[in-house]
Each structure stands twice: as structure tokens, then as C-alpha cells.
Scaffold this active site. Structure first.
Site, PDB file in Angstrom:
ATOM      1  N   GLY A  39       0.849  -1.187   0.000  1.00 13.63           N
ATOM      2  CA  GLY A  39       0.000   0.000   0.000  1.00 13.63           C
ATOM      3  C   GLY A  39       0.875   1.224   0.000  1.00 13.63           C
ATOM      4  CB  CYS A  82       5.207  -4.135   0.546  1.00 16.29           C
ATOM      5  SG  CYS A  82       5.974  -2.517   0.414  1.00 16.29           S
ATOM      6  CE1 TYR A  83       0.395   0.895   5.425  1.00 13.87           C
ATOM      7  CE2 TYR A  83      -1.091  -0.989   5.459  1.00 13.87           C
ATOM      8  CZ  TYR A  83      -0.763   0.282   5.880  1.00 13.87           C
ATOM      9  OH  TYR A  83      -1.593   0.930   6.753  1.00 13.87           O
ATOM     10  CG  HIS A 140       6.301  -5.498  -4.116  1.00 13.78           C
ATOM     11  ND1 HIS A 140       4.988  -5.348  -3.720  1.00 13.78           N
ATOM     12  CD2 HIS A 140       6.956  -4.400  -3.679  1.00 13.78           C
ATOM     13  CE1 HIS A 140       4.856  -4.205  -3.081  1.00 13.78           C
ATOM     14  NE2 HIS A 140       6.035  -3.611  -3.034  1.00 13.78           N
ATOM     15  CD  GLU A 162       3.373  -8.095  -5.440  1.00 13.40           C
ATOM     16  OE1 GLU A 162       4.161  -8.801  -4.780  1.00 13.40           O
ATOM     17  OE2 GLU A 162       3.042  -6.942  -5.089  1.00 13.40           O
ATOM     18  CG  ASP A 179     -15.460  -8.661 -22.235  1.00 17.07           C
ATOM     19  OD1 ASP A 179     -14.495  -9.424 -22.370  1.00 17.07           O
ATOM     20  OD2 ASP A 179     -15.352  -7.487 -21.863  1.00 17.07           O
ATOM     21  CE  LYS A 228     -11.117  -8.356 -22.915  1.00 17.57           C
ATOM     22  NZ  LYS A 228     -12.362  -7.580 -23.065  1.00 17.57           N
TER      23      LYS A 228
END
Ligand code: XMP
Length: 515
Positions: free
Chosen positions: A59, A86-87, A174, A176, A232, A371
Site C-alpha cells: 500500500g 510490503c505494507y 514484492h 508478485e 466479453d 480478461k
């Protein structure tokens, strides 16, 4: 095969990071289902979701800042495995009795991580020295009682920590992001080994589970679905058709602003291949007459948008016993980072202008998907590749790519030039690297000479851009021969065009579309 009851969920608690969506996507890449929840989720709400693990996101705030996002600390006591990032790590440290001193020494970018002797489940089989991505100002100075320090960098002494017995883990970096090359391995260790969640969430599961849920929701009622030919709505239609067959009717409003052969293709795929109950509304003339003399792009968009719903509801009212309206809402439309209020504001964006006295219940089978997952589901359902990988195409279609008045003649010119652009770039080996490519018809004419004749005709502008998410873009470096070939073909084959230009503007300052 896993059933709906077996699906185990990892909740990403969102502390306002740009990374929360990315974390959820990475977890799903590990074939574990993941959802994002706001940090102010209550203990009861969280419990009700029966999460198999939690990941606390990063964050932008300092843990000490006024109004810094918090989480109910009783959540740590639930015995659910937690990974703080992290945060999320700093908050975990403070909440459990550690300390995060204010040092004012931040660390941004690549860092060299050293894993402590003996390693740990999170770093198992990974190199003791490796690159990670950091983006923080504060960091943990003292770990809470029961925690061990797992790794450090030259700037951050406590770069990872854990209380393995309580299954509480955290990293300052991080895992990710792609800049942490072993990050995905760490997430897998957390999910599979530490939290003991098997990688069973697949596209087949998603389809089975959605089909089951749709059948339960719909019962004997009928569903209507607006089909545009886009990814979609096509996936919604194919998925609903699998779930409820003839109880689904698709309405395809052809506003005449589609690309060459596109309308025929929609009909071919859905009526002939999938045998979907399809109403093909030929509204081309109706739209053209509404657009006579209209040059303002906003007015064009408004007319086309409003008319779509008018035509759509006219058809809907003709069908009897329709209770549901299907919509291709995706997960990023549903979530909004941070708090519950933001999520509510977002959901209001999707208001459908139901006419007086008309109301349908919404059915949104893609609302949990990103998506790329929607595309994978489409492929699994047998939708053709050109639909699954279709480029973004604005709802108002070619109307936004014709500057000035829209007439049948100008539409025809643009459509034929655009078909050449798409065909030629589509043949180029590297076309998958290009985000979008198309032709634009501006509202000017210029002098030229063809054969012995002077011409005064339209130019065509070719637009091709590379981009990751359409927020920013750069013009694609197409080979000169390709550009030359397209220019020749357009001028030779499309009557009324005597000049071709290539748009070399990035976004910003330009936009991808011309309007
Ligand atoms: P711009 O032109 O703003 O476009 O750089 C960014 C992306 O959005 C697409 N776009 C639309 N998509 N309805 C859509 O579904 C629209 O009205 C619309 N207008 C622009 C555009 O093609 C690009 O990918």
C-alpha cells in the site's frame, strides 16, 4: 474433478496498492482461486468467505500515517495462513508487537536478497542470493515475538520474516512482480506447501462451476443477452448457451458501424456453429438516418449508445417470459482498490437504462474473471481464435474512426481500407506484439495525381500501437515494406482514396483512437 464446494479461495486484502489485482492474478496463475477484499472487511465477513489463506497487499501509505488502512487484528488469531507483502508485512509486525521505526531510508527498485542460513519453506530450493523488487520507505526494525528473520538486503535487515508455527509469513519485497524472478516460486511455496492448497482451479473448473451456478439462478426462466461480437459478450453467450441452451436468446444489434464481414461472422459463429437462438437486428439504416449531419464525436457516441438500448429493448419486449439480462461484467469492473465505498461507486457505473416499466434481473457470469481468463474460457468453449483474441473495438465501432459526418459512402471507404490494414498486418509474423491496428478516415481531402488525372480525394491514416493496457501506448515500428505494401493496396483497391499516412504519435500525448 473439483466441484464448487472444493474451490478454495485465497483472499487478497487490499491496502490500496496498485499491486492487489496483480497479486490475485498471480495466485490464479498458480491455479488457486483468489479474490480481492477491502482492508476494512469485518471479522464476520471474512470468516463467512472461508478463506484458505490470506495475502496482505502492499500500500502507498506509511503505517504511521493518519488514516493509514488497518485490518481487524483478530484476523491473525483465526489460524488462517497469512502472507504479508510490503505494507502488509509492516502492519503484521506492528499489530503483533514488533516495531517499524521511522528511518527515512527507502529502497526502490532491484535489491540483492540474502536468504538466512537454513532457509525456510518460503525459499525452499531457491538460491540463497537472488534479485528481488523493493518499493518502500519504512521497514520492520524488530520482529514480533515468535517470529524469525528469514532474509535481508544490504539496506533492509529484515526483508522477510515468519512465525512458521502460526503460519504467519511476510516479505518486504514484492514477489508478485516480474522483477522478482523467483517470486512466483515463493507464492507457490506459500500456497501449496505452507497453506496446503492444491492447484486445482482451472478453466474447466470455472466453466463447470459457472454452468452450475447459472442453471441454479435461472431455473426455467429465459435469458436475453446483447451480443456485439466482442470477446466479453461472445464468451457470455457461449457460456450461457452451454448452461441453459434454448432458454438463451442473443440479440445482435447491427448498427452498421462494424468492420468488413464482421456481422456475417457473428451470425456464422453463433447461429451456425453454436446454434444459439439469435435475433439479428438490421438497424443500419436507422442509425445512418439518425447520424445525418452529426460531426461532434460526443454526440455520435451518445446517439449510438442510446439507440442501442432502444433497439435492444424493443426486441426484448417482443420475446416472452424473459426474466434475466446477461452482461459481460469482468472482475476489474467489480473491484476497486481500498474501501467498500469505492466498490459501491464503481458498481453504479454499470447502470442500464431500462425503459419505464421494464426490468430484468442481471446475470453476470464473468464477474469473477480477469480478461485473460475470459479469453481462456472462450477458447475452452470452442470460440474461434479471431474472436478470443480480438483487438479492443469501441462500442460505437467505426463511428469513432470516421472524423466528421458518417455516411454510407464514407463507411464503405473506411471499411475496405481497414480490411486491408488488418489483413496485411495480420500476416506479419510479429502482429501479436501489436496491441491494436486499424484505419482512420479524416475529414479532409487533398490533391493527387493518378494516371493522367488530377484527383481530389480522401486520405487514409493507418494507426498501429504497442501497449500493455491501453493506458499508454507507442506507435508500432512496422517494417517499411509492410507500410509501403498497405499504402499501394489501399490506393489501388479503395476508390476515393489517394493518399495514405502512418500515425507516429504515442499516447500520451495522443490517444489510440482518432475521433
Ligand atoms: P483511447 O483512444 O482513449 O482508447 O486511447 C483506449 C482504448 O479504449 C478503446 N476504446 C473503447 N472501447 N468503447 C470501448 O469498448 C469505447 O467507446 C471505446 N473508445 C475507445 C480503444 O480502442 C483503446 O483500446
Amino acid at each position: 474433478m473439483a466441484t464448487a464446494e472444493d474451490i478454495r479461495t485465497v483472499l487478497v486484502v487490499d491496502f490500496g496498492a496498485q499491486y492487489a489485482q496483480l497479486i490475485a492474478r498471480r495466485v490464479r496463475e498458480c491455479r488457486v482461486y483468489s479474490e480481492i477484499v477491502p482492508h476494512d472487511i469485518t471479522l464476520e465477513e471474512l470468516r463467512a468467505k472461508k478463506p484458505a489463506a490470506l495475502i496482505l497487499s502492499g500500500g502507498p501509505a506509511s503505517v504511521y500515517a493518519e488514516g493509514a488502512p488497518k485490518m481487524d487484528p483478530r484476523i491473525y488469531e483465526l489460524g488462517i495462513p497469512i502472507l504479508g507483502l510490503c505494507y502488509g508485512m509492516q502492519l503484521m509486525a506492528i499489530d503483533l508487537g514488533g516495531a517499524v521505526p521511522k528511518t527515512d531510508i527507502g529502497e526502490y527498485g532491484f535489491a540483492q536478497l540474502t536468504v538466512a542460513d537454513g532457509g525456510s519453506a518460503l525459499f525452499e530450493d531457491l538460491p540463497a542470493g537472488q534479485q528481488v523488487w523493493m518499493s518502500h520507505r519504512d521497514s520492520v526494525g524488530t520482529v514480533p515475538a515468535g517470529f524469525a528473520v528469514l532474509a535481508s538486503t544490504p539496506t533492509t535487515a529484515i526483508a522477510a520474516m515468519a512465525d512458521a508455527d502460526r503460519r504467519l509469513w511476510a516479505t518486504q519485497f514484492h514477489p508478485e512482480v516480474a522483477h522478482t524472478p523467483h517470486g512466483l516460486d515463493m507464492l507457490k511455496h506459500f500456497l501449496y506447501d505452507i497453506a496446503d492448497i492444491p492447484p486445482t482451479w482451472t478453466m474447466v473448473n470455472i466453466i463447470d462451476e459457472t454452468v452450475e451456478a447459472v442453471r441454479a439462478q435461472v431455473g426455467d426462466a429465459k435469458v436475453i443477452c446483447g451480443l456485439s461480437g466482442g470477446v466479453d459478450s461472445s464468451v457470455v453467450a457461449a457460456l450461457l448457451h452451454r448452461a441453459i441452451g434454448e432458454k438463451l436468446t442473443c440479440v445482435f444489434v447491427d448498427h452498421g458501424m462494424l468492420r468488413l464481414d464482421e456481422a456475417d461472422d457473428v451470425v456464422r459463429v453463433f447461429r451456425d456453429q453454436f446454434h444459439v437462438e439469435l435475433v439479428h437486428v438490421q438497424a443500419q439504416e436507422r442509425y445512418l438516418s439518425l447520424l445525418v449531419g452529426v460531426t461532434d464525436p460526443e454526440v455520435k457516441r451518445r446517439i449510438i449508445g442510446e439507440e442501442f438500448w432502444k433497439v435492444f429493448f424493443e426486441e426484448a419486449e417482443r420475446l416472452e417470459g424473459v426474466r434475466f439480462l446477461a452482461q459481460g461484467t469482468l472482475y476489474p469492473d467489480v473491484i476497486e482498490s481500498g474501501s467498500k465505498t469505492a466498490a459501491k461507486i464503481k458498481s453504479h457505473h454499470n447502470l442500464i437504462p431500462f425503459p419505464e416499466g421494464v426490468h430484468f434481473e442481471l446475470i453476470e457470469p464473468l464477474r469473477r474473471l480477469f480478461k485473460d481468463e475470459v479469453r481462456a474460457v472462450g477458447a475452452e468453449l470452442g470460440l474461434p481464435d479471431h474472436i478470443v483474441h480480438r483487438q479492443p473495438f469501441p462500442g460505437p465501432g467505426l463511428a469513432v474512426r470516421i472524423i466528421g459526418e458518417i455516411t454510407a459512402e464514407r463507411l464503405d471507404i473506411l471499411r475496405r481500407a481497414d480490411a486491408i490494414v488488418r489483413e496485411e498486418i495480420g500476416r506479419w509474423d510479429e502482429h501479436r506484439e501489436v496491441w491494436q491496428y486499424f484505419a482512420v478516415l479524416p475529414a479532409i481531402r487533398s490533391v493527387g495525381v493518378m494516371g493522367d488525372e488530377r484527383t481530389y480525394a480522401h486520405p487514409i491514416i493507418i494507426r498501429a500501437v504497442s501497449s500493455a493496457d491501453a493506458m499508454t501506448a507507442d506507435w508500432a515500428r512496422l517494417p517499411h515494406e509492410l507500410l509501403a505494401h498497405m499504402s499501394n493496396r489501399i490506393i489501388n483497391e479503395v476508390e476515393g482514396v489517394n493518399r495514405v499516412a502512418y500515425d507516429i504519435t504515442s499516447k500520451p500525448p495522443g490517444t489510440i483512437e482518432w475521433e
